[in-house]
Design a protein around this motif. Structure first.
Motif, PDB file in Angstrom:
ATOM      1  N   TYR A   1       4.527  -0.044  -0.021  1.00 28.70           N
ATOM      2  CA  TYR A   1       5.340  -1.133  -0.569  1.00 28.70           C
ATOM      3  C   TYR A   1       6.653  -1.307   0.189  1.00 28.70           C
ATOM      4  CZ  TYR A   1       7.718  -4.083  -4.001  1.00 28.70           C
ATOM      5  OH  TYR A   1       8.383  -5.111  -4.610  1.00 28.70           O
TER       6      TYR A   1
ATOM      7  N   TYR B   1       2.456 -12.041  -2.304  1.00 26.23           N
ATOM      8  CA  TYR B   1       2.005 -11.866  -0.919  1.00 26.23           C
ATOM      9  C   TYR B   1       1.651 -10.403  -0.674  1.00 26.23           C
ATOM     10  CZ  TYR B   1       2.328 -12.791   4.216  1.00 26.23           C
ATOM     11  OH  TYR B   1       2.085 -12.958   5.562  1.00 26.23           O
ATOM     12  N   TYR B   2       2.524  -9.500  -1.097  1.00 27.32           N
ATOM     13  CA  TYR B   2       2.256  -8.075  -0.916  1.00 27.32           C
ATOM     14  C   TYR B   2       0.957  -7.672  -1.615  1.00 27.32           C
ATOM     15  CZ  TYR B   2       2.328  -3.062  -1.484  1.00 27.32           C
ATOM     16  OH  TYR B   2       1.945  -1.738  -1.483  1.00 27.32           O
ATOM     17  N   GLN B   3       0.794  -8.101  -2.844  1.00 29.44           N
ATOM     18  CA  GLN B   3      -0.400  -7.736  -3.623  1.00 29.44           C
ATOM     19  C   GLN B   3      -1.680  -8.233  -2.955  1.00 29.44           C
ATOM     20  OE1 GLN B   3       0.495  -9.443  -7.445  1.00 29.44           O
ATOM     21  NE2 GLN B   3       2.167  -8.007  -7.855  1.00 29.44           N
TER      22      GLN B   3
ATOM     23  N   VAL C   1       6.173  -2.464   3.898  1.00 33.25           N
ATOM     24  CA  VAL C   1       5.825  -3.878   4.044  1.00 33.25           C
ATOM     25  C   VAL C   1       7.084  -4.740   3.910  1.00 33.25           C
ATOM     26  CG1 VAL C   1       4.575  -5.824   3.010  1.00 33.25           C
ATOM     27  CG2 VAL C   1       3.415  -3.639   3.352  1.00 33.25           C
ATOM     28  N   GLN C   2       7.960  -4.380   2.964  1.00 33.65           N
ATOM     29  CA  GLN C   2       9.207  -5.146   2.791  1.00 33.65           C
ATOM     30  C   GLN C   2      10.036  -5.143   4.085  1.00 33.65           C
ATOM     31  OE1 GLN C   2       9.275  -6.492  -0.413  1.00 33.65           O
ATOM     32  NE2 GLN C   2       7.424  -5.263  -0.559  1.00 33.65           N
TER      33      GLN C   2
ATOM     34  N   GLU D   1       6.324 -11.083  -3.636  1.00 40.67           N
ATOM     35  CA  GLU D   1       5.661 -10.036  -4.420  1.00 40.67           C
ATOM     36  C   GLU D   1       4.147 -10.276  -4.465  1.00 40.67           C
ATOM     37  OE1 GLU D   1       5.476  -6.550  -6.410  1.00 40.67           O
ATOM     38  OE2 GLU D   1       7.387  -7.433  -5.802  1.00 40.67           O
TER      39      GLU D   1
END
Length: 233
Positions: free
Chosen positions: A35, A16-18, A38-39, A14
């Motif tokens: 979002y 990492y995404y931000q 990316v997952q 989580e």
């Protein structure tokens, strides 16, 4: 995918995404920032090789302490997701763009990752140096170059008995046919070309595993971009 993630790993993904999205506003890391995308297209796509690696190595998940090199890692794919899912991996992230290395330095710090080394450079140069040549248990690359070129980047870096892991799209079977001689010349032997399913992704994906069975001849990797301009045929 039968990959168990700890609460710590889920929290790290989580974050990492931000960080990816925040840094992407300043430097070009990826065109994929949604979002859900990316997952699937980065995180799950990176993890899809794990069950195959465990099977080939005769290991269970998470993987044990192996030396893993990610060539042309960009924003950390597939290396960082593999590290989050298998924290014992000794990970080296290699990229030729200093700005991407700067992002990865920041990411490793904020995620509190141990056992991660960052290398700024190109595989065709570093593959000729004693500190990198034939030093890694696993060398992986995702979306870097055609397979006959990519083999010359990766295989010189794999230790004898180790594995090169190629992440490929729908063209993988054709690319493999064109790269078979290059793989052999460079000391490799293809052990598996596997179609893989990335959850929630309709596009075809393949993982090619190549075992290093002999030392790479000293001629390789060639410099001056020759692997790309004149692939081994």
């Amino acid at each position: 995918m039968q990959i168990a993630l700890t609460p710590t790993a889920i929290e790290a993904f989580e974050r990492y995404y931000q960080e990816l999205v925040a840094w992407n506003e300043r430097i070009n890391l990826t065109s994929i920032v949604d979002y859900e995308e990316v997952q699937t297209k980065h995180f799950l796509d990176s993890l899809v090789s794990l069950p195959l690696l465990a099977e080939e190595l005769g290991a269970s998940l998470p993987l044990p302490s192996l030396r893993l090199l990610d060539v042309g890692t960009g924003a950390g794919f597939p290396g960082v997701p593999l590290k989050l899912a298998s924290p014992a991996l000794q990970l080296t992230l290699m990229d030729g763009t200093q700005k991407k290395i700067a992002f990865l330095e920041h990411l490793v710090k904020v995620l509190g990752l141990d056992g991660v080394t960052l290398v700024h450079g190109r595989a065709e140069e570093l593959g000729r140096t004693p500190q990198h040549r034939e030093q890694y248990d696993i060398v992986a690359a995702r979306a870097v170059a055609p397979l006959n070129t990519l083999a010359e980047y990766l295989l010189p870096l794999v230790r004898k008995g180790g594995l090169a892991v190629f992440y490929k799209g729908p063209s993988a079977p054709q690319e493999f046919m064109e790269a078979r001689r290059a793989i052999k010349v460079l000391g490799g032997e293809a052990v598996r070309l596997a179609p893989v399913e990335v959850p929630f992704l309709s596009e075809r994906r393949f993982i090619l595993l190549v075992k290093k069975i002999a030392a790479t001849p000293s001629l390789y990797p060639r410099g001056q971009g020759l692997a790309r301009k004149r692939p081994i045929a």
